[in-house]
Design a protein around this motif. Structure first.
Motif, PDB file in Angstrom:
ATOM      1  N   LEU A  38      31.939 -18.237  26.107  1.00  0.00           N
ATOM      2  CA  LEU A  38      31.870 -19.440  26.940  1.00  0.00           C
ATOM      3  C   LEU A  38      33.252 -19.769  27.498  1.00  0.00           C
ATOM      4  O   LEU A  38      33.394 -20.088  28.688  1.00  0.00           O
ATOM      5  N   ARG A  52      31.782 -25.722  21.240  1.00  0.00           N
ATOM      6  CA  ARG A  52      30.937 -25.033  22.216  1.00  0.00           C
ATOM      7  C   ARG A  52      30.037 -26.008  22.963  1.00  0.00           C
ATOM      8  O   ARG A  52      29.905 -25.951  24.180  1.00  0.00           O
ATOM      9  N   TYR A  53      29.441 -26.927  22.217  1.00  0.00           N
ATOM     10  CA  TYR A  53      28.519 -27.895  22.824  1.00  0.00           C
ATOM     11  C   TYR A  53      29.266 -28.804  23.790  1.00  0.00           C
ATOM     12  O   TYR A  53      28.814 -29.046  24.910  1.00  0.00           O
ATOM     13  N   GLY A 101      30.471 -26.758  26.901  1.00  0.00           N
ATOM     14  CA  GLY A 101      29.362 -26.388  27.775  1.00  0.00           C
ATOM     15  C   GLY A 101      28.817 -27.564  28.554  1.00  0.00           C
ATOM     16  O   GLY A 101      28.552 -27.470  29.756  1.00  0.00           O
ATOM     17  N   VAL A 109      27.722 -25.721  31.832  1.00  0.00           N
ATOM     18  CA  VAL A 109      27.406 -24.312  31.602  1.00  0.00           C
ATOM     19  C   VAL A 109      26.567 -24.209  30.337  1.00  0.00           C
ATOM     20  O   VAL A 109      27.008 -24.593  29.256  1.00  0.00           O
ATOM     21  N   SER A 110      25.365 -23.693  30.458  1.00  0.00           N
ATOM     22  CA  SER A 110      24.461 -23.612  29.315  1.00  0.00           C
ATOM     23  C   SER A 110      24.986 -22.645  28.275  1.00  0.00           C
ATOM     24  O   SER A 110      25.384 -21.521  28.581  1.00  0.00           O
ATOM     25  N   SER A 111      24.989 -23.111  26.996  1.00  0.00           N
ATOM     26  CA  SER A 111      25.438 -22.238  25.910  1.00  0.00           C
ATOM     27  C   SER A 111      24.496 -22.298  24.720  1.00  0.00           C
ATOM     28  O   SER A 111      24.740 -21.672  23.701  1.00  0.00           O
TER      29      SER A 111
END
Length: 240
Positions: A72, A137-138, A141, A146-148
């Motif tokens: 990511l 990450r959450y 994103g 941006v979808s993760s």
């Protein structure tokens, strides 16, 4: 009165003029920031989902793929080239709670911060580390759109394919039930409270993964997938 002495009215005018200048500068800086974001969205490429997780449910097992944090970061950094934008994250750990927020900056000095993302852990270092990675990450994103998050591994996608009628035409997939929509609304609200994010952004994030803007547009299977993922996160989503 000495003509060179400033009057009360002149001081007010000077203050008003300064406020106007500051406001116009802020608008200019924000405009450049937004232009950079627009450029980013045009050139960013969706990262591959190289992470895998499987877990059991009442109906059997489910396997999901998700984007690893390093993938990511790579995708976002490449998308930010020539935009004037950069980012960093604030991370905190205290009393078994990890907190992360993402700050996006522009080369002209303008910046925006996301809401704090908070997750409770058992307190042991391993759980805290996993939760921190997940929160990073959450937050990253969602900040950049941006979808993760978890996605099915193709098995569920096969099941989701519309069946055919006897004359060979495709039968539309069944829409989400009232109970599913009610449960999703409740889960989205809980997620917004846990993450300190807006309800609208939470809903937009999850529904956007199926390219819909309203819960009623989901199929039964899609609604079930989101319910499963959100429940897993709310019940201790400290997996990467």
């Amino acid at each position: 009165m000495n003509i060179n002495e400033p009057t009360e009215n002149s001081n007010v005018l000077e203050a008003s003029s300064k406020i106007e200048v500051d406001y116009q500068l802020k608008i200019k800086l924000q405009s450049a920031f937004n232009k950079g974001l627009s450029h980013f969205r045009q050139q960013v490429k969706a990262p591959k989902k190289n992470g895998h997780v499987g877990y059991k449910t009442k109906s059997g097992g489910k396997n999901y793929d998700y984007v690893l944090l390093e993938d990511l970061i790579k995708a976002i950094d490449e998308g930010l080239k020539d935009t004037g934008l950069a980012w960093y994250q604030d991370c905190e750990t205290a009393n078994g709670v990890v907190r992360v927020r993402t700050i996006v900056t522009h080369e002209n000095g303008y910046s925006k911060s996301s809401s704090w993302m908070e997750f409770k852990t058992s307190g042991n270092p391993q759980d805290a580390g996993s939760a921190m990675t997940y929160a990073k990450r959450y937050s990253l994103g969602t900040t950049f759109g941006v979808s993760s998050e978890a996605d099915d591994d193709g098995q569920q996608a096969t099941k989701a394919a519309p069946s055919k009628t006897q004359n060979g035409t495709k039968r539309p997939a069944d829409r989400a039930t009232t109970d599913q929509m009610t449960e999703l609304t409740k889960l989205f609200k809980q997620t917004s409270e846990v993450t300190n994010g807006s309800l609208a952004n939470v809903q937009k994030y999850y529904l956007g993964q199926f390219n819909v803007s309203n819960i009623s547009q989901l199929t039964k299977l899609q609604a079930d997938e989101i319910i499963t993922v959100v429940k897993r996160k709310l019940n201790g989503g400290n997996k990467k």
